[in-house]
Design a protein around this motif. Structure first.
Motif, mmCIF file in Angstrom:
data_model
loop_
_atom_site.group_PDB
_atom_site.id
_atom_site.type_symbol
_atom_site.label_atom_id
_atom_site.label_comp_id
_atom_site.label_asym_id
_atom_site.label_seq_id
_atom_site.Cartn_x
_atom_site.Cartn_y
_atom_site.Cartn_z
ATOM 1 N N GLY A 654 0.806 -1.226 0.000
ATOM 2 C CA GLY A 654 0.000 0.000 0.000
ATOM 3 C C GLY A 654 0.831 1.263 0.000
ATOM 4 N N SER A 655 2.150 1.141 -0.311
ATOM 5 C CA SER A 655 3.054 2.278 -0.153
ATOM 6 C C SER A 655 3.044 3.240 -1.329
ATOM 7 N N LYS A 656 2.134 3.037 -2.276
ATOM 8 C CA LYS A 656 2.063 3.889 -3.455
ATOM 9 C C LYS A 656 0.624 3.955 -3.910
ATOM 10 N N ASP A 657 0.212 5.082 -4.488
ATOM 11 C CA ASP A 657 -1.126 5.158 -5.048
ATOM 12 C C ASP A 657 -1.308 4.013 -6.041
ATOM 13 N N PRO A 658 -2.356 3.197 -5.881
ATOM 14 C CA PRO A 658 -2.467 1.981 -6.699
ATOM 15 C C PRO A 658 -2.596 2.240 -8.195
ATOM 16 N N LEU A 659 -3.278 3.296 -8.577
ATOM 17 C CA LEU A 659 -3.411 3.578 -10.004
ATOM 18 C C LEU A 659 -2.088 4.090 -10.582
ATOM 19 N N ALA A 660 -1.308 4.775 -9.768
ATOM 20 C CA ALA A 660 0.033 5.177 -10.206
ATOM 21 C C ALA A 660 0.916 3.940 -10.365
ATOM 22 N N ALA A 661 0.781 2.989 -9.436
ATOM 23 C CA ALA A 661 1.538 1.742 -9.550
ATOM 24 C C ALA A 661 1.136 0.981 -10.800
ATOM 25 N N TYR A 662 -0.167 1.016 -11.110
ATOM 26 C CA TYR A 662 -0.622 0.314 -12.317
ATOM 27 C C TYR A 662 -0.038 0.969 -13.567
ATOM 28 N N ARG A 663 -0.044 2.298 -13.609
ATOM 29 C CA ARG A 663 0.524 2.988 -14.764
ATOM 30 C C ARG A 663 2.014 2.694 -14.901
ATOM 31 N N ASP A 664 2.698 2.560 -13.768
ATOM 32 C CA ASP A 664 4.116 2.229 -13.788
ATOM 33 C C ASP A 664 4.336 0.843 -14.385
ATOM 34 N N PHE A 665 3.448 -0.077 -14.054
ATOM 35 C CA PHE A 665 3.541 -1.442 -14.583
ATOM 36 C C PHE A 665 3.138 -1.505 -16.054
ATOM 37 N N ARG A 666 1.995 -0.923 -16.395
ATOM 38 C CA ARG A 666 1.387 -1.108 -17.718
ATOM 39 C C ARG A 666 1.852 -0.079 -18.734
ATOM 40 N N GLY A 667 2.282 1.082 -18.247
ATOM 41 C CA GLY A 667 2.675 2.147 -19.156
ATOM 42 C C GLY A 667 1.527 3.058 -19.543
ATOM 43 N N ARG A 668 0.343 2.784 -19.017
ATOM 44 C CA ARG A 668 -0.856 3.594 -19.306
ATOM 45 C C ARG A 668 -1.942 3.192 -18.329
ATOM 46 N N ASP A 669 -3.059 3.921 -18.370
ATOM 47 C CA ASP A 669 -4.225 3.534 -17.583
ATOM 48 C C ASP A 669 -4.878 2.297 -18.200
ATOM 49 N N ALA A 670 -5.659 1.599 -17.401
ATOM 50 C CA ALA A 670 -6.349 0.400 -17.891
ATOM 51 C C ALA A 670 -7.477 0.779 -18.843
ATOM 52 N N GLU A 671 -7.754 -0.104 -19.792
ATOM 53 C CA GLU A 671 -8.860 0.075 -20.723
ATOM 54 C C GLU A 671 -9.940 -0.969 -20.424
ATOM 55 N N ILE A 672 -11.198 -0.612 -20.654
ATOM 56 C CA ILE A 672 -12.318 -1.471 -20.269
ATOM 57 C C ILE A 672 -12.633 -2.539 -21.318
ATOM 58 N N GLN A 673 -12.173 -2.369 -22.547
ATOM 59 C CA GLN A 673 -12.551 -3.280 -23.618
ATOM 60 C C GLN A 673 -12.228 -4.751 -23.313
ATOM 61 N N PRO A 674 -11.048 -5.085 -22.773
ATOM 62 C CA PRO A 674 -10.787 -6.492 -22.467
ATOM 63 C C PRO A 674 -11.809 -7.103 -21.504
ATOM 64 N N LEU A 675 -12.279 -6.320 -20.523
ATOM 65 C CA LEU A 675 -13.309 -6.821 -19.607
ATOM 66 C C LEU A 675 -14.605 -7.089 -20.355
ATOM 67 N N LEU A 676 -15.029 -6.160 -21.211
ATOM 68 C CA LEU A 676 -16.276 -6.341 -21.950
ATOM 69 C C LEU A 676 -16.203 -7.588 -22.825
ATOM 70 N N GLU A 677 -15.076 -7.816 -23.446
ATOM 71 C CA GLU A 677 -14.921 -8.995 -24.293
ATOM 72 C C GLU A 677 -14.917 -10.269 -23.458
ATOM 73 N N ARG A 678 -14.233 -10.243 -22.324
ATOM 74 C CA ARG A 678 -14.169 -11.425 -21.458
ATOM 75 C C ARG A 678 -15.555 -11.857 -21.004
ATOM 76 N N ARG A 679 -16.375 -10.897 -20.634
ATOM 77 C CA ARG A 679 -17.701 -11.218 -20.099
ATOM 78 C C ARG A 679 -18.789 -11.237 -21.169
ATOM 79 N N GLY A 680 -18.389 -11.158 -22.419
ATOM 80 C CA GLY A 680 -19.363 -11.234 -23.502
ATOM 81 C C GLY A 680 -20.329 -10.072 -23.524
ATOM 82 N N LEU A 681 -19.858 -8.885 -23.142
ATOM 83 C CA LEU A 681 -20.738 -7.720 -23.031
ATOM 84 C C LEU A 681 -20.569 -6.744 -24.186
ATOM 85 N N VAL A 682 -19.794 -7.135 -25.191
ATOM 86 C CA VAL A 682 -19.672 -6.272 -26.374
ATOM 87 C C VAL A 682 -20.893 -6.461 -27.252
ATOM 88 N N ALA A 683 -21.174 -5.468 -28.089
ATOM 89 C CA ALA A 683 -22.361 -5.527 -28.948
ATOM 90 C C ALA A 683 -22.239 -6.705 -29.916
#
Length: 683
Positions: A654-683
């Protein structure tokens, strides 16, 4: 300190593992009294210091304080959740308001808050490193959020509310455990359990014998509304009885009825939020989470609910078509869904997941699946320590080593259900890692798998395999977090981020070399056939309309209860009517897809730490699905990938803002499209 109380002396065991065999129930309350007094004295020493506040004499001293209390609390609450005998429950009821009052005495201490506020106001001039600056920011935010800036009258009322709420949430869990045990379904003949495996029938027979019901069979209930056995029991009446028992918990008008308890919890939480300057408990909670506001949560839930509802309706139509083709058709009901889902799966994919249990023997899943994935990805290894006792004979202790052979910590697995264990599955820490205190982590995973009779193998369902990988993801977070200050240890991150690492760990279930390693037939050792593996991967989004709808329904219920203002929560509310109205509001009032948890057995939010935060699973899954894409893009199960994920996300705790840690790992903010595809929620 009293030397005859093992809780008041350092544990003689490695990693400060509590010496549970030496601890008796009567040791706990005297030890807590001692620990409360010591912690108050330590804080008083900080506030009496006449010198100008510094990081060392205020923040570091605060981090050093309360060690005995923290160790004791983790020791006790591990037992009270996993082996809550009547005596332990009585201790917890006594302890709950005392713990709440003590926490308030620290969090609401005006002198302590004044010192921290003065440091916060000149933080830029203190020469602090990144972790120190964030520690100061979090202590200031958390004390402000807790009410440290209120006047004395408001603090007095706040303390009263917190103590009463601690008593009520403890009562909710006690009622739920008792009613869950009382409503375990008794069957007179094994024929009523047709469709279960030999091991599952032996587990039901053993559960009956444990209750002095020789010759009968007992099916204990899971925490969530459904039950794994609903997918295989061929007798519709048996399925109905299990579903009805599950949904009745906490609402039968008996001594374990939770309706009045939860209504008072809702009312007092709303009053507390108003006292703290928020329009609702949901607004209060989300203000210090990554979501930021209930409106952000509601927007996501509504965005997902409409396509989930459409998918569930298509799935219902497919199920009804299967039923209509049977010799004696009937209208699909909630207790039929899982059973006929397997029929549709078999028809569409030629796959019967219930027949896969012989390939999911628990020990092999653990050693060659869960542990193997961690070894391949992070280099860690696990050695069972049968010489180290845990809090219950079923709990097993493993020592964990880094790739270089250095000791990392202990991992405890408590796999089986019992009447003294609360429902569901979870991870908790017994000892937290801290460079300041020189401690290594000791973490626990609890599941509720029925225990077969002696000599019978434990065969897991695919859902139980998923749960084990999921909870182990939490355990890895607790093991890998490497921080200086105890405040940041392990999984001490924002609630709507904490599920992220555990969900990522589920990706290895179907990873080829991991699946080939653990999915071996219990008798022949043969691998799961290639064709079956391909079908499993093809069906990852199968039945997601149901799964997403039942989850979103529960998340919305949580938000509905906790979005009430103090005035609204004080009105006369009928629990069943409130639920129906809330689910209709989001369009998830589907009688054949009941909410994953109804209010009277929604332990996550009325006795756990997820109040106004059950949305966290889907919120974290946005990050999870995006991370899985990253692993696939970068070669998957590779040490360099694991090292990056461990260093930049799991390792920071918990020693760092979690979204900042995520950006450090991923190089960007997360995108929602992979979740929509995983759960079959795309049109």
């Amino acid at each position: 300190m009293a030397t005859d109380n093992p809780l008041l002396s350092p544990s003689p065991l490695p990693y400060r593992l509590p010496d549970y065999p030496a601890i008796r129930p009567e040791h706990y309350l005297p030890a807590f009294e001692e620990a409360f007094a010591l912690h108050k004295a330590e804080v008083a020493e900080i506030t009496r210091n006449a010198e100008e506040p510094t990081f060392e004499n205020t923040l570091m001293a605060l981090e050093e304080s309360g060690r005995l209390l923290g160790d004791l609390a983790r020791t006790f609450y591990t037992v009270s959740s996993a082996d809550a005998t009547d005596e332990i429950q009585r201790i917890e009821e006594t302890l709950a308001p005392l713990m709440a009052a003590h926490q308030d005495s620290i969090q609401l201490d005006s002198a302590l808050f004044g010192r921290i506020r003065s440091l916060y106001e000149k933080a830029g001039d203190l020469g602090l490193d990144e972790e120190q600056r964030y520690l100061l920011e979090r202590h200031h935010t958390e004390m402000s959020h807790a009410g440290a800036g209120l006047d004395d009258a408001a603090k007095t009322r706040l303390t009263e509310l917190n103590q009463r709420l601690s008593t009520l949430t403890t009562q909710f869990e006690k009622n739920l455990l008792a009613d869950t045990n009382d409503l375990a379904v008794v069957f007179d003949d094994a024929s009523e359990l047709d469709g279960l495996t030999e091991g599952e029938i032996s587990a039901a027979a053993q559960a009956a014998a444990d209750r002095d019901l020789e010759g009968k069979y007992v099916v204990t209930l899971t925490l969530f509304t459904g039950h794994p056995y609903l997918s295989t029991l061929t007798r519709r009446e048996s399925r109905r009885r299990i579903m009805d028992a599950s949904r009745a918990r906490g609402s039968r008008g008996n001594e374990h009825d939770n309706r009045a308890v939860l209504l008072e919890i809702v009312r007092l939480r709303a009053e507390r939020a108003e006292l703290l300057g928020y329009p609702s408990h949901a607004a209060y909670v989300t203000s210090d989470e990554t979501a930021g506001s209930p409106e952000a949560v509601h927007s996501l839930l509504r965005e997902l609910a409409a396509p989930a509802r459409r998918n569930a309706e298509r799935e219902r139509e497919a199920l009804q078509a299967i039923i209509d083709a049977e010799p004696e058709p009937f209208l699909l009901e909630a207790h039929d869904w899982a059973f006929h889902t397997e029929k549709v799966r078999a028809a569409q994919y030629d796959l019967d997941t219930t027949a896969l249990r012989p390939w999911f023997e628990a020990e092999r899943v653990l050693q060659d699946g869960v542990f193997r994935a961690a070894t391949d990805l992070y280099g860690v290894t696990f050695v069972e320590r049968e010489d180290l006792p845990a809090y219950h004979p079923d709990a097993r202790v493993f020592e964990v080593f880094n790739a270089d052979g250095s000791a990392l910590g202990l991992y405890i697995l408590d796999l089986y259900t019992r009447d003294t264990k609360r429902g569901g599955a979870w991870m908790n820490s017994i000892v937290s890692q801290s460079r300041l205190r020189g401690t290594n982590p000791v973490v626990v995973n609890n599941l509720n798998v029925p225990k077969p009779a002696a000599g019978q193998p434990t065969l897991l369902t695919l859902d139980e395999v998923t749960t084990l990988f999921h909870e182990f993801g939490h355990a890895l977070h607790g093991l890998f977090a490497t921080v200086t200050y105890p405040h940041f240890a392990g999984t001490n991150v924002f609630r709507d981020f904490v599920e992220f690492p555990s969900q990522v760990n589920e990706m290895w279930i179907y990873w080829p070399e991991i699946l080939d390693s653990y999915a071996r037939h219990v008798e022949t050792g043969e691998k799961l056939p290639v064709g079956v593996v391909e079908k499993l991967r093809a069906t990852e989004s199968f039945n997601q309309g149901f799964a997403t709808s039942e989850y979103l329904a529960a998340s919305w219920l949580d938000q509905a209860w906790h979005s009430l203002s103090s005035e609204e929560a004080s009105r006369d509310i009928d629990v069943a009517e409130f639920e129906a109205s809330a689910l209709a509001d989001i369009g998830l009032d589907n009688p054949v897809v009941p909410t994953r948890y109804s209010s009277t057995y929604f332990a996550h939010v009325f006795s756990g730490g997820y109040s106004a935060g059950y949305y966290s699973y889907i919120w974290s899954e946005v990050l999870d699905a995006d991370t899985v894409e990253w692993f696939r893009e970068n070669g998957g199960l590779r040490r360099e990938n694991g090292d990056r994920f461990r260093e930049r996300l799991l390792g920071v705790g918990g020693s760092k803002d979690p979204l900042a840690a995520y950006r450090d790992f991923r190089g960007r903010d997360a995108e929602i499209q992979p979740l929509l595809e995983r759960r079959g929620l795309v049109a």
